[in-house]
Each structure stands twice: as C-alpha cells, then as structure tokens.
Design a protein around this motif. Structure first.
Motif, PDB file in Angstrom:
ATOM      1  N   SER A   4      -6.186 -19.111 -34.038  1.00 29.13           N
ATOM      2  CA  SER A   4      -7.339 -19.087 -33.137  1.00 29.13           C
ATOM      3  C   SER A   4      -8.096 -20.409 -33.169  1.00 29.13           C
ATOM      4  O   SER A   4      -9.064 -20.577 -32.432  1.00 29.13           O
ATOM      5  N   CYS A   5      -7.655 -21.339 -34.012  1.00 30.88           N
ATOM      6  CA  CYS A   5      -8.397 -22.589 -34.167  1.00 30.88           C
ATOM      7  C   CYS A   5      -7.727 -23.696 -33.335  1.00 30.88           C
ATOM      8  O   CYS A   5      -6.537 -23.983 -33.508  1.00 30.88           O
ATOM      9  N   LEU A   6      -8.514 -24.292 -32.459  1.00 28.19           N
ATOM     10  CA  LEU A   6      -8.006 -25.336 -31.567  1.00 28.19           C
ATOM     11  C   LEU A   6      -7.336 -26.479 -32.335  1.00 28.19           C
ATOM     12  O   LEU A   6      -6.227 -26.915 -31.992  1.00 28.19           O
ATOM     13  N   PHE A   7      -8.003 -26.982 -33.372  1.00 23.08           N
ATOM     14  CA  PHE A   7      -7.452 -28.146 -34.062  1.00 23.08           C
ATOM     15  C   PHE A   7      -6.240 -27.763 -34.911  1.00 23.08           C
ATOM     16  O   PHE A   7      -5.310 -28.568 -35.054  1.00 23.08           O
ATOM     17  N   CYS A   8      -6.189 -26.555 -35.463  1.00 24.09           N
ATOM     18  CA  CYS A   8      -4.964 -26.099 -36.135  1.00 24.09           C
ATOM     19  C   CYS A   8      -3.809 -26.055 -35.134  1.00 24.09           C
ATOM     20  O   CYS A   8      -2.663 -26.391 -35.485  1.00 24.09           O
ATOM     21  N   ARG A   9      -4.093 -25.679 -33.907  1.00 27.09           N
ATOM     22  CA  ARG A   9      -3.036 -25.617 -32.887  1.00 27.09           C
ATOM     23  C   ARG A   9      -2.568 -27.019 -32.500  1.00 27.09           C
ATOM     24  O   ARG A   9      -1.399 -27.218 -32.187  1.00 27.09           O
ATOM     25  N   GLN A  46      -5.106 -29.152 -43.154  1.00 27.75           N
ATOM     26  CA  GLN A  46      -5.499 -27.843 -43.697  1.00 27.75           C
ATOM     27  C   GLN A  46      -6.736 -27.346 -42.944  1.00 27.75           C
ATOM     28  O   GLN A  46      -7.639 -28.141 -42.642  1.00 27.75           O
ATOM     29  N   HIS A  47      -6.799 -26.046 -42.664  1.00 30.16           N
ATOM     30  CA  HIS A  47      -7.989 -25.519 -41.996  1.00 30.16           C
ATOM     31  C   HIS A  47      -9.156 -25.405 -42.972  1.00 30.16           C
ATOM     32  O   HIS A  47      -9.111 -24.614 -43.914  1.00 30.16           O
ATOM     33  N   ILE A  48     -10.174 -26.201 -42.709  1.00 27.26           N
ATOM     34  CA  ILE A  48     -11.448 -26.120 -43.432  1.00 27.26           C
ATOM     35  C   ILE A  48     -12.497 -26.130 -42.338  1.00 27.26           C
ATOM     36  O   ILE A  48     -12.479 -27.004 -41.458  1.00 27.26           O
ATOM     37  N   PRO A  98     -14.933 -25.476 -35.096  1.00 21.70           N
ATOM     38  CA  PRO A  98     -15.087 -25.142 -36.519  1.00 21.70           C
ATOM     39  C   PRO A  98     -13.846 -25.464 -37.340  1.00 21.70           C
ATOM     40  O   PRO A  98     -13.247 -24.588 -37.977  1.00 21.70           O
ATOM     41  N   HIS A  99     -13.427 -26.720 -37.271  1.00 21.35           N
ATOM     42  CA  HIS A  99     -12.355 -27.267 -38.128  1.00 21.35           C
ATOM     43  C   HIS A  99     -12.833 -28.678 -38.456  1.00 21.35           C
ATOM     44  O   HIS A  99     -13.068 -29.485 -37.539  1.00 21.35           O
ATOM     45  N   LEU A 100     -12.995 -28.946 -39.747  1.00 22.94           N
ATOM     46  CA  LEU A 100     -13.555 -30.226 -40.207  1.00 22.94           C
ATOM     47  C   LEU A 100     -12.946 -31.414 -39.458  1.00 22.94           C
ATOM     48  O   LEU A 100     -11.726 -31.512 -39.331  1.00 22.94           O
TER      49      LEU A 100
HETATM   50 ZN    ZN Z   1      -8.305 -25.088 -37.992  1.00 25.59          ZN
END
Ligand code: ZN
Ligand code: 5GP
Length: 115
Positions: A4-9, A46-48, A98-100
């Motif tokens: 669900s995290c844009l930057f993780c994607r 890494q997701h933070i 919400p991803h550092l």
């Molecule tokens: Zn993320």
C-alpha cells in the motif's frame, strides 16, 4: 515491503520512476512534481514511515542514506553552489508520503526560513 506504500512500490519496480542511483540500502529518483530545477528523493529501500520511527538498529542504512545523498548531489554538480536536504516529518511539516525520504533541492537560490 508494503504494497500500500507508494515508495515501496517504486522500490519494487511496480511504479515507474526516473531512478538516478541505487545500492543495497537506498534508492534515489526524481520527484514527480519538482519545486527546484534539481529535485530528487533519496529513500531507504526498507519501509520506515518517518524519521520519528528510526531505531538504533537502522544505523547501517542511515550511514548509507546520508552518503547516497552526498553522492547524488555531487553527481548532479551541486557541491559548488550548494543545495538543501529536507526531511519532512509528520503532518505539521507537510509529510505526504509515509515512507522516509530526503528531498535534495538544488540549482536555484533556496531561501530561509522555509514556508
Ligand atoms: Zn514504504
Ligand atoms: P513529502 O511531502 O512527503 O515530504 O514529499 C513527498 C514527495 O513525493 C512530493 O514532493 C511529491 O511530489 C513526491 N511524489 C508523490 N508521488 C510521487 C510519485 O508517484 N513518483 C515520484 N517520483 N514522486 C512522487
């Protein structure tokens, strides 16, 4: 990785980005809505969620993150003129994703205080 995290994607390659640097710990890419002639984002893979979530065991990633910021700014020829590094943290600072992430802003005069 959080689906669900844009930057993780972006890290996973599911969403395209103009990537300018990648290593084991971090990814750097162009901001989609630049507010300066050079506007890059440097993120941990890494997701933070934010700076406020960092823990002592993130220290290896943190060193890699800061050194990647330095390298990416250098590679974009920002050392001589200077540049700004911004880490918006939480709602009152205007953090939207919400991803550092660190913003690198350069190639124009950046004023102080920020808005
Ligand atoms: Zn993320
Ligand atoms: P924040 O306000 O959370 O500090 O900054 C988030 C940044 O991410 C904003 O500058 C915004 O333009 C950028 N951004 C949002 N969505 C995307 C996207 O899908 N791709 C890229 N490359 N940047 C994005």
């Amino acid at each position: 990785m959080s689906h669900s995290c844009l930057f993780c994607r972006i890290v996973a390659g599911e969403i395209p980005a103009q990537i300018c640097y990648s290593n084991e710990h971090v990814l750097a890419f162009a901001d989609i809505k630049p507010v300066a002639p050079v506007h890059l984002l440097v993120i941990p893979k890494q997701h933070i969620a934010s700076l406020s979530q960092l823990q002592p065991n993130h220290s290896n990633m943190l060193a890699a993150w800061m050194l990647a910021i330095q390298k990416v700014a250098h590679d974009h020829h920002l050392d001589a003129a200077g540049y700004r590094v911004v880490v918006n943290t939480g709602p009152q600072a205007g953090q939207e994703v919400p991803h550092l992430h660190a913003h690198i802003l350069g190639d124009r005069q950046i004023t102080w205080p920020p808005g």
